[in-house]
Design an enzyme around this catalytic site. Structure first.
Site, PDB file in Angstrom:
ATOM      1  N   TYR A   1     100.941  23.738 131.451  1.00  0.00           N
ATOM      2  CA  TYR A   1      99.596  24.142 131.042  1.00  0.00           C
ATOM      3  C   TYR A   1      98.766  24.617 132.228  1.00  0.00           C
ATOM      4  O   TYR A   1      98.070  25.633 132.142  1.00  0.00           O
ATOM      5  CB  TYR A   1      98.880  22.998 130.319  1.00  0.00           C
TER       6      TYR A   1
ATOM      7  N   LYS B   1      99.906  25.826 135.057  1.00  0.00           N
ATOM      8  CA  LYS B   1     100.493  27.080 135.558  1.00  0.00           C
ATOM      9  C   LYS B   1     100.012  28.270 134.730  1.00  0.00           C
ATOM     10  O   LYS B   1      99.723  29.339 135.271  1.00  0.00           O
ATOM     11  CB  LYS B   1     102.024  26.985 135.520  1.00  0.00           C
TER      12      LYS B   1
END
Length: 172
Positions: free
Chosen positions: A137, A139
């Site tokens: 999430y 990233k």
């Protein structure tokens, strides 16, 4: 029907014929450690859910990698007044985990949410211990909005769990 294509990933509408596969994926202990379903999931109850769900407020998809169904992704609690929805994902075929499929599928559904559904915000809540999901999430660009202490009671181990809320807004 394919809703979204992105590189070697297709997101297609969840169909009645996908129910046995969903039940198998969710009941797999390698997949359900952080899921909040009544385990074991049953075909008859999932069929009932399929016919009763409010499709005006949700979008449930199968993730296909090169034509093979490998997981589930979707948007629930679609709120057109406040222009937001909650996101979920599960890669059910364990041999397809850690291959970038979840990243591509997430990018695809976010693009669809912002471009086609005209949403402003997509959010999720994740178990604080689910480090792999949190890494995905963050990233992708989700930002942490809050930390909820003892947010859910997990009956299988008799403990409360902390959860974290993340969100991404269209401008990001």
């Amino acid at each position: 029907m394919i809703i979204i294509s992105y590189e070697d990933i297709d997101l297609r509408e969840f169909e009645k014929s996908d129910i046995p596969q969903k039940v198998e994926w969710i009941n797999n202990p390698l997949n359900n450690q952080y899921l909040h379903y009544d385990i074991p999931l049953k075909v008859d109850k999932t069929l009932q859910w399929f016919y009763e769900k409010d499709n005006s407020r949700r979008m449930d998809c199968i993730i296909e990698h090169k034509g093979k169904p490998v997981g589930l992704i979707g948007l629930i609690q679609i709120d057109r007044i406040n222009s937001k929805a909650e996101y979920y994902i599960t890669i059910g075929e364990t041999q397809y985990k850690h291959k970038g499929i979840a990243t591509k599928a997430t990018k695809a559904i976010l693009n669809y949410a912002f471009s086609n559904l005209k949403l402003h915000k997509v959010y999720l809540t994740v178990d604080a211990e689910n480090k792999q999901a949190i890494q995905l999430y963050e990233k992708i660009g989700f930002k942490r909005e809050g930390y909820f202490i003892d947010d859910l009671y997990r009956s299988k181990n008799g403990q409360y769990i902390d959860r974290i809320r993340y969100a991404v807004v269209q401008r990001d």
